[in-house]
Design a protein around this motif. Structure first.
Motif, PDB file in Angstrom:
ATOM      1  N   UNK A 173     -28.648  33.404   4.999  1.00 41.19           N
ATOM      2  CA  UNK A 173     -29.071  32.964   6.474  1.00 41.19           C
ATOM      3  C   UNK A 173     -29.563  34.313   6.818  1.00 41.19           C
ATOM      4  N   UNK A 174     -30.770  33.987   7.293  1.00 47.97           N
ATOM      5  CA  UNK A 174     -31.927  35.150   7.864  1.00 47.97           C
ATOM      6  C   UNK A 174     -31.417  35.669   9.126  1.00 47.97           C
ATOM      7  N   UNK A 175     -30.421  34.941   9.917  1.00 51.31           N
ATOM      8  CA  UNK A 175     -30.221  35.603  11.182  1.00 51.31           C
ATOM      9  C   UNK A 175     -29.690  36.782  11.310  1.00 51.31           C
ATOM     10  N   UNK A 176     -30.522  37.581  12.333  1.00 51.23           N
ATOM     11  CA  UNK A 176     -30.091  38.757  12.822  1.00 51.23           C
ATOM     12  C   UNK A 176     -30.845  39.698  11.725  1.00 51.23           C
ATOM     13  N   UNK A 177     -31.880  39.458  10.897  1.00 49.40           N
ATOM     14  CA  UNK A 177     -32.429  40.308  10.073  1.00 49.40           C
ATOM     15  C   UNK A 177     -33.842  40.556  10.675  1.00 49.40           C
ATOM     16  N   UNK A 178     -34.276  41.894  10.473  1.00 49.18           N
ATOM     17  CA  UNK A 178     -35.565  42.045  10.990  1.00 49.18           C
ATOM     18  C   UNK A 178     -36.511  42.463   9.843  1.00 49.18           C
ATOM     19  N   UNK A 179     -37.779  42.451  10.130  1.00 47.91           N
ATOM     20  CA  UNK A 179     -38.679  42.761   9.145  1.00 47.91           C
ATOM     21  C   UNK A 179     -38.642  44.138   8.395  1.00 47.91           C
TER      22      UNK A 179
END
Length: 857
Positions: free
Chosen positions: A343-349
């Motif tokens: 789940x990519x939630x909360x991740x930044x580039x």
């Protein structure tokens, strides 16, 4: 300087040093006694002051991070207040203080293996300057606010509750601006504001509460059923009951179209708690009802649309990620989660390459965060189809992806986010790799095929639709007796003359197999005669042609395969000339078998003659008769009493047995003579039935035809104890064929099999029961006849010569039997082949007759 002065200065220095040491100890005592943590560091990140409370708060002492500012967030575990997003080392208050920046009350969470539950702290930072104003480091004060955080949360909960109550109170107070009616316990109106009259159209009256429904025209929300006065909110308030948001429809002479109102009613009490009246507040909700209905419809439509959009969003095959202006992922679909493996939630580039395992194609290097398509889009760029490999614990084998990204602008044209579209290109990359491998294989195969084609004896020519030759193998060069350029097809037509097999009738160029192939027509085994200056005697060729088409039908051409059949044509001519000689061999075979039968008859007659000429039995019988004649007068006494007469009866019995034996031998001999005579007649009759020389085909029983051939050779078969097997189960009962030639072929081939068995037996190498098997069956358009023997076999180097005129391996053979048989088979459009594993391994003759099966019933 004098000694006294030096002593005095030294004493002053000692006193100053002692004072400084006292001050340092005092400062250390003060720092150690502070309830806040204090950390001071120089510009290298080396800690100058760290009081005990710091280690107590952080759970980690100063030694671990001394001189490593870039790793402080990893070492001490610094996070934003959400407790999830890691606080960058470069943004920490101490790091900023070391850069000369001031920070106040920065809230952080410290969480590491020694503080797994985490500690909320407030940090303030200040830069350190020396007496010259030069920046030499930074200092921070850390205060544990975990307890304050808990109290704050509790306070927020309390505030929220109070706010809820305040909202309720606000609702009551705000309703006062709506219509307000107050009545005493008797139902007399004490207050009736103008808004109330404006809403319901009728003001205060002196009617009793029981008349309110009729006076004001009150109905239930269905606008049809009257609402009784006793159920009105003001009536209920006068009974001490409270009502909230009661919907009533008012319709009277002043409000002919009617109006919806929402009423709140409450009883009124004095200080002693006695009921003294009631109050109602109400507002016009007609428009709100209309808006609510519209809003409900709109909400339902939007919910349906949102559900559809959500379904579409999550069913899109490509992954979609939306990031805010800080690069933090705020929206993504199910495909993205599946592609990313998490789940990519909360991740930044900034942390995406490490978090997801984003690698540069064909490399083990992580993709630089600043070069990610989303990061580029946040800078206003529009990257397209950026390829990378995503590989992590959930995707151990990796997935090839392609990403495009675009910036998102607000209404002022300012970038406030970005969106990227991710495509799984694993299959495409696999196909690219497969295509490259296939291309390499095709190149190798092309070279291999070219090598094969050049090693083929037959000629192969390939042309395109413009009649340009694109391939020309060595076999074609050899058969054409030419080394001209492969594209020079026109010169071929100028140099060569084409004829039918008679060598006289010209073969039209447009009918040639190659011309037909270019026109899209297929040809098979077209036979022609070719002559040129380099081939003055000419050669016979058999040519097969096929059209060539590219998959998209845009390119056409043709291919021909041709081989030299000059030897076969000449052999067939020799076969035709030898056909008559072939018939002579069967006549010789028949005469030989008749001769054998006649010899047997002759031997039998001689035996009969010898039996009849034997005088011993006759002389003995005559002597007995003479003795009996001499004693005819006393024959009984002679036989009874005379010693010689007593021998008469035993002699007579013995003589009778001898005559019986002689008679038996005579009968058998005469029987054999009769059978041999019948066999001679049978051979002659059978052969006469096949003496049709007209060449007319007729329907014959194939099993009977084989049986007749066997009859002619029966003596030779019996003499060698050969087992005959005939299997016609998968053949038609009758076939149409030229009967006499078919019979001639069967006799010649059967005789050949018998002689092969005889030859192997003569060498003493026949180690099993001799046999000849006839197997007749249908194979496509052919009637097939296999004749199998376990005789001497054929040497591999002679296998192609056995049907040639005059070829034989027998001491007394003439080679015409197999030759004439092959002549008949080939002339009837069939094929004949010989198969043998070598000397002593037997032979199988395979005959295919086309006309026989085409006309078979």
């Amino acid at each position: 300087m004098s000694t006294d002065e030096l002593k005095r200065e030294n004493a002053e220095l000692k006193a100053a040093n002692s004072k400084l040491q006292s001050q340092v100890k005092l400062m250390e005592t003060i720092f150690d006694s502070l309830s806040e943590g204090v950390v001071a560091a120089n510009l290298k990140g080396e800690f100058l002051i760290v009081n005990p409370i710091v280690q107590e708060l952080a759970g980690i002492g100063p030694a671990e991070g001394d001189g490593r500012p870039e790793e402080w967030n990893e070492i001490y575990g610094t996070f934003y207040p959400d407790g999830i997003t890691q606080y960058p080392s470069t943004e920490l208050p101490l790091t900023k203080a070391m850069r000369g920046e001031i920070t106040n009350d920065i809230k952080l969470v410290l969480r590491n293996p020694n503080r797994p539950e985490g500690v909320f702290v407030n940090v303030s930072g200040r830069p350190l300057f020396d007496e010259t104003g030069t920046l030499i480091g930074g200092v921070i004060a850390i205060r544990d606010v975990s307890e304050i955080e808990k109290v704050t949360k509790q306070l927020e909960t309390t505030v929220n509750e109070l706010q809820r109550q305040n909202v309720l109170m606000d609702t009551v107070f705000n309703s006062i601006s709506d219509g307000v009616i107050v009545a005493n316990e008797k139902g007399e109106f004490l207050f009736f504001n103008a808004i109330a009259q404006d809403i319901i159209g009728v003001g205060s009256t002196e009617g009793t509460p029981g008349e309110w429904s009729e006076t004001y025209g009150t109905f239930y929300p269905d606008k049809v059923t009257p609402m009784p006065s006793m159920e009105l909110p003001l009536s209920q308030a006068l009974r001490g009951e409270t009502t909230n948001e009661v919907e009533i429809f008012i319709r009277n002479q002043k409000r002919l179209d009617g109006v919806f109102i929402s009423v709140n009613g409450s009883p009124l009490y004095d200080k002693a708690g006695s009921l003294i009246g009631g109050v109602v507040t109400f507002r016009d909700i007609t428009e709100m009802k209309m808006i609510t209905r519209q809003l409900k419809t709109t909400i339902e439509e939007l919910q349906t649309q949102n559900a559809l959009m959500d379904a579409i969003f999550n069913s899109i095959g490509a992954g979609i990620i939306v990031a805010d202006k800080d690069g933090k992922y705020v929206m993504f679909n199910d495909t993205t989660k599946r592609m990313a493996g998490r789940n990519p939630e909360g991740i930044s580039t900034q942390y995406a390459p490490v978090t997801f395992g984003l690698y540069q194609p064909g490399s083990k290097s992580l993709f630089p965060p600043g070069e990610l398509p989303l990061a580029q889009a946040l800078q206003g760029k529009c990257p397209d189809n950026v390829e990378m490999l995503i590989q992590n614990q959930q995707l151990p084998y990796g997935t090839d992806i392609s990403i495009s990204a675009r910036p998102i602008y607000d209404e002022n044209g300012v970038i406030n986010g970005a969106v990227s579209v991710i495509h799984d290109i694993s299959e495409l990359k696999a196909k690219e790799r497969q295509l490259k491998t296939l291309n390499d294989e095709l190149k190798n195969q092309s070279k291999f095929m070219e090598s094969i084609f050049n090693s083929i004896k037959d000629g192969i020519i390939v042309t395109n639709g413009s009649c340009q030759i694109t391939f020309f193998n060595r076999g074609a060069h050899h058969l054409a007796r030419s080394n001209m350029p492969i594209e020079d097809l026109d010169r071929w037509q100028d140099l060569y003359e084409y004829f039918h097999l008679d060598g006289i009738t010209p073969f039209a160029v447009e009918e040639l197999p190659l011309a037909q192939a270019i026109q899209g027509k297929s040809t098979d085994d077209v036979e022609l005669f070719v002559r040129s200056p380099k081939i003055p005697d000419g050669i016979y060729l058999s040519v097969t042609g096929r059209p060539l088409h590219s998959p998209d039908e845009t390119q056409k051409g043709g291919v021909i395969v041709f081989h030299d059949i000059t030897d076969r044509i000449k052999s067939e001519e020799a076969l035709a000339q030898a056909f008559v000689q072939g018939r002579l061999e069967i006549v010789d075979t028949i005469l030989h078998n008749i001769g054998n039968a006649i010899n047997s008859v002759t031997i039998g007659i001689e035996t009969v003659y010898n039996l009849l000429a034997d005088e011993l039995l006759v002389s003995r019988l005559s002597a007995l008769a003479a003795a009996l004649k001499q004693h005819e007068d006393n024959l009984g006494d002679y036989i009874t009493n005379d010693p010689q007469g007593q021998k008469v009866l035993p002699f007579l019995l013995t003589l009778s047995e001898d005559f019986k034996v002689a008679d038996e031998k005579l009968r058998k001999t005469v029987g054999r003579i009769r059978n041999r005579t019948r066999h001679i007649v049978d051979i002659i009759r059978t052969q006469n039935s096949y003496n049709d020389t007209t060449g007319t085909s007729k329907d014959i029983n194939v099993a009977a035809a084989i049986s007749d051939a066997i009859k002619i050779l029966q003596d030779s078969i019996d003499k060698r104890h050969i087992q005959i097997e005939v299997n016609c189960e998968n053949a038609p009962e009758e076939i149409r064929i030229q009967e006499s030639q078919f019979h001639q072929m069967l006799v010649n081939l059967t005789k050949n099999a018998i002689e092969a068995i005889d030859e192997l037996a003569t060498l003493g190498e026949l180690n099993e029961t001799a046999h000849i098997r006839f197997h007749v069956y249908i194979d496509g358009d052919f009637l097939c006849l296999d004749i199998i023997d376990n005789g001497i076999g054929i040497d591999p180097e002679d296998i192609d010569k056995v049907f040639s005129a005059g070829f034989t391996t027998k001491k007394q053979g003439n080679g015409l039997g197999l030759h004439s048989s092959a002549n008949f088979v080939i002339s009837s459009g069939g094929q004949i082949r010989a198969f043998s594993e070598g000397k002593g391994k037997g032979t199988t003759l395979c005959i295919k007759l086309q006309n026989a099966v085409n006309s078979a019933k």
